[in-house]
Scaffold this active site. Structure first.
Site, PDB file in Angstrom:
ATOM      1  CD  GLU A 253      -2.962  -1.302   2.223  1.00  0.00           C
ATOM      2  OE1 GLU A 253      -2.885  -0.512   3.178  1.00  0.00           O
ATOM      3  OE2 GLU A 253      -3.852  -2.183   2.131  1.00  0.00           O
ATOM      4  CD  GLU A 358      -3.727  -6.358   3.502  1.00  0.00           C
ATOM      5  OE1 GLU A 358      -2.519  -6.174   3.249  1.00  0.00           O
ATOM      6  OE2 GLU A 358      -4.388  -5.608   4.249  1.00  0.00           O
TER       7      GLU A 358
END
Ligand SMILES: *[C@@H]1O[C@H](CO)[C@@H](O)[C@H](O)[C@H]1NC(C)=O
Ligand SMILES: *[C@@H]1O[C@H](CO)[C@@H](O)[C@H](O)[C@H]1NC(C)=O
Ligand SMILES: *[C@@H]1O[C@H](CO)[C@@H](O)[C@H](O)[C@H]1NC(C)=O
Ligand SMILES: *[C@@H]1O[C@H](CO)[C@@H](O)[C@H](O)[C@H]1NC(C)=O
Ligand SMILES: *[C@@H]1O[C@H](CO)[C@@H](O)[C@H](O)[C@H]1NC(C)=O
Ligand SMILES: *[C@@H]1O[C@H](CO)[C@@H](O)[C@H](O)[C@H]1NC(C)=O
Length: 517
Positions: A253, A358
């Site tokens: 991220e 994820e």
């Protein structure tokens, strides 16, 4: 004669399963569905029936509490539509993406919870997810160093500072005590080679512009090559420990560290810097190493960012794309960002794959219950997301923590979330949530190398729609997965001139499998 044979097959496939399953030891949760309890003397399991010629097998899990309930029947030559308000027709000749796999993450927290169980339960846990009597997961995501699902913040080679040689790169106690033993147990029972995706959340602080693990930070320019080497060292260390790594992502991220979105381990990248790093450092480092066949996955961030990595990063650094095998995407904005954003990649670059890396429920601030035991609603969001991703050509779906404790941790910044398995250390048991079974409806029946095929739904007026996806598998079968988010109904499955009819339970997910030819 044909009818007679059919009858025999019908009886065999519908009423006597070759392989008996150990049923769910259910615990009903008020206002929710059920969890299945595994303790030191009992744990449910699930075996795949091999569908015999002209038969089909169904597996159903439902809000009411069915868990992989087996049923089935035979195909027949009738073309009557009178049975059913809904027809699903498969077109096995119309093919889409090839599947890589399904799995979850071996975080420090997953390992700590797993290790807290008695060894017999540790075995049941691993078998539940990975064995032929379980969900047959074949992928894992593993943090390189720590992440928020650790008990403290750390990275490898924190000392000495400014050490471009990474002279003190040793694995952490968490690798030795939890992650490596867990992965090795997994590799022993898995039914296919386990493809591991490794990801860095944050490098050691001395590589960063800001001396904190969380919040805003960037990689210092003088450590671009060191950060690439940091990844290579991890591949070497894990391989030396007997664990081959299949792929890496280019940092977890990366937007979090740009806009200071997260209090946990982060490293910010913008598209331009990331393009430069892949082109000049990471790409050549990996491709010129003994690990040159490693998959490199860019992105590893929310859906909304996907087109930007492509349009900005690869437009500016088209050669960086040569080093990238595919894109990794996370789950947390999927309810607001349409999956059509993937078309920008899959339609223009069909040679690059997209993998979901994820997902978890309970992550948002407004979700007050971090762990919501027995929630069918959370299972529904998993089902709908996986179906949507697969129908947009994603090649697999990796869940977040394989297990957490009753509070959704441990997590060193208090970022507690839900998990398909919740471990109750005090009671020496673990609880398999609806999300666990939902994952299995995909992972167990869509082995690696399965190919998605076209499936078309026809409904009578005012009949609510279903959601579905279909595959041909390397076991020479066709698998159709159907989500019915409403009342029970009969459906008709059509394949060429043949049809099968069966009942879809209310609020259920059903996997149907039958021979391809
Ligand atoms: C384990 O679970 C089984 C099935 O629910 C139950 O019969 C048994 O009493 C449990 N054993 C322990 C030690 O809790
Ligand atoms: C179950 O739902 C009822 C009605 O909404 C509510 O009053 C009750 O508190 C709920 N129970 C739990 C354990 O959430
Ligand atoms: C064959 O299909 C018809 C029409 O859908 C259905 O009514 C019948 O039950 C099926 N026969 C078997 C043996 O499944
Ligand atoms: C190497 O790292 C360890 C921690 O893993 C640290 O205790 C030790 O001081 C480091 N060695 C040097 C020379 O910095
Ligand atoms: C590492 O580099 C930083 C920035 O250049 C410097 O402030 C720090 O003193 C250096 N640390 C060591 C141990 O040399
Ligand atoms: C990884 O380890 C295996 C087995 O120990 C070894 O055969 C192989 O050469 C190693 N791979 C690399 C790229 O070092």
């Amino acid at each position: 004669m044909k009818v007679f044979l059919g009858l025999i097959i019908f009886v065999l496939t519908s009423f006597t399963y070759v392989l008996a399953d150990i049923p769910c030891a259910e615990r009903r949760i008020e206002n929710q569905s059920v969890v299945c309890v595994c303790n030191t003397s009992y744990c449910d399991d699930i075996t795949r029936e091999i569908p015999s010629q002209s038969s089909f097998v169904t597996y159903t899990s439902s809000k009411d509490g069915l868990r992989f309930k087996k049923d089935g029947g035979i195909w027949n030559d009738s073309t009557s539509e009178s049975c059913c308000s809904t027809t699903l027709e498969v077109f096995p000749d119309i093919k889409y993406q090839r599947i890589e796999g399904f799995g979850g993450a071996v975080t420090d927290s997953a390992g700590i919870n797993w290790k807290s169980l008695p060894s017999v339960l540790q075995d049941s846990f691993i078998r539940s997810y990975f064995s032929a009597n379980g969900l047959e997961y074949n992928m894992l995501r593993v943090p390189i160093g720590g992440c928020d699902f650790s008990t403290h913040a750390y990275a490898y080679n924190e000392l000495p500072e400014n050490d471009t040689q990474l002279s003190n790169y040793t694995l952490a106690p968490e690798d030795i005590l939890y992650k490596i033993p867990m992965i090795k147990s997994i590799m022993q029972v898995a039914t296919a080679p386990v493809h591991i995706v490794a990801t860095t959340w944050s490098p050691p602080l001395w590589m960063k512009t800001h001396q904190t693990y969380g919040g805003f930070s960037r990689l210092k320019r003088q450590y671009y090559q060191t950060y690439a080497d940091y990844h290579l060292k991890f591949l070497e260390k894990y391989n030396q420990s007997g664990i081959p790594v299949w792929g890496i992502t280019t940092t977890n991220e990366p937007i979090n560290g740009v806009i200071s979105l997260a209090s946990f381990n982060s490293l910010g990248w913008d598209m331009q810097e990331m393009g430069e790093w892949i082109l000049n450092n990471l790409g050549p480092t990996i491709r010129n190493s003994a690990f040159k066949d490693l998959k490199i996955l860019a992105g590893d961030d929310q859906r909304a960012t996907m087109p930007y990595w492509f349009n900005v990063m690869f437009a500016r650094y088209p050669k960086a794309l040569d080093y990238v095998d595919g894109m990794a995407v996370h789950y947390y904005t999927d309810s607001i960002i349409p999956a059509a954003v993937f078309d920008a990649i899959t339609l223009t670059h069909p040679e690059k794959f997209i993998l979901a890396t994820e997902a978890c429920e309970g992550a948002f601030p407004w979700q007050k219950e971090k762990v919501l035991l027995g929630s069918w609603d959370r299972a529904i969001t998993y089902i709908e997301d996986i179906l949507e991703d697969l129908n947009y050509n994603l090649v697999g779906w990796i869940d977040w923590n394989l297990c957490l404790n009753l509070g959704g941790g441990p997590n060193w910044v208090g970022n507690f979330v839900d998990s398909p398995i919740i471990v109750d250390e005090d009671k020496q048991e673990f609880l398999k949530q609806p999300m666990f079974y939902v994952m299995g409806h995909f992972s167990k029946f869509i082995p690696r190398e399965s190919i998605r095929i076209k499936v078309v739904e026809k409904r009578q007026l005012f009949t609510p729609n279903l959601r579905h996806v279909a595959f041909v598998t390397p076991k020479n079968t066709i698998v159709v997965i159907v989500h019915n988010n409403g009342q029970a109904r009969n459906i008709r499955l059509k394949n060429g001139g043949k049809q099968a009819t069966f009942n879809l339970a209310a609020y259920s997910i059903t996997t149907v499998e039958f021979p391809y030819e």
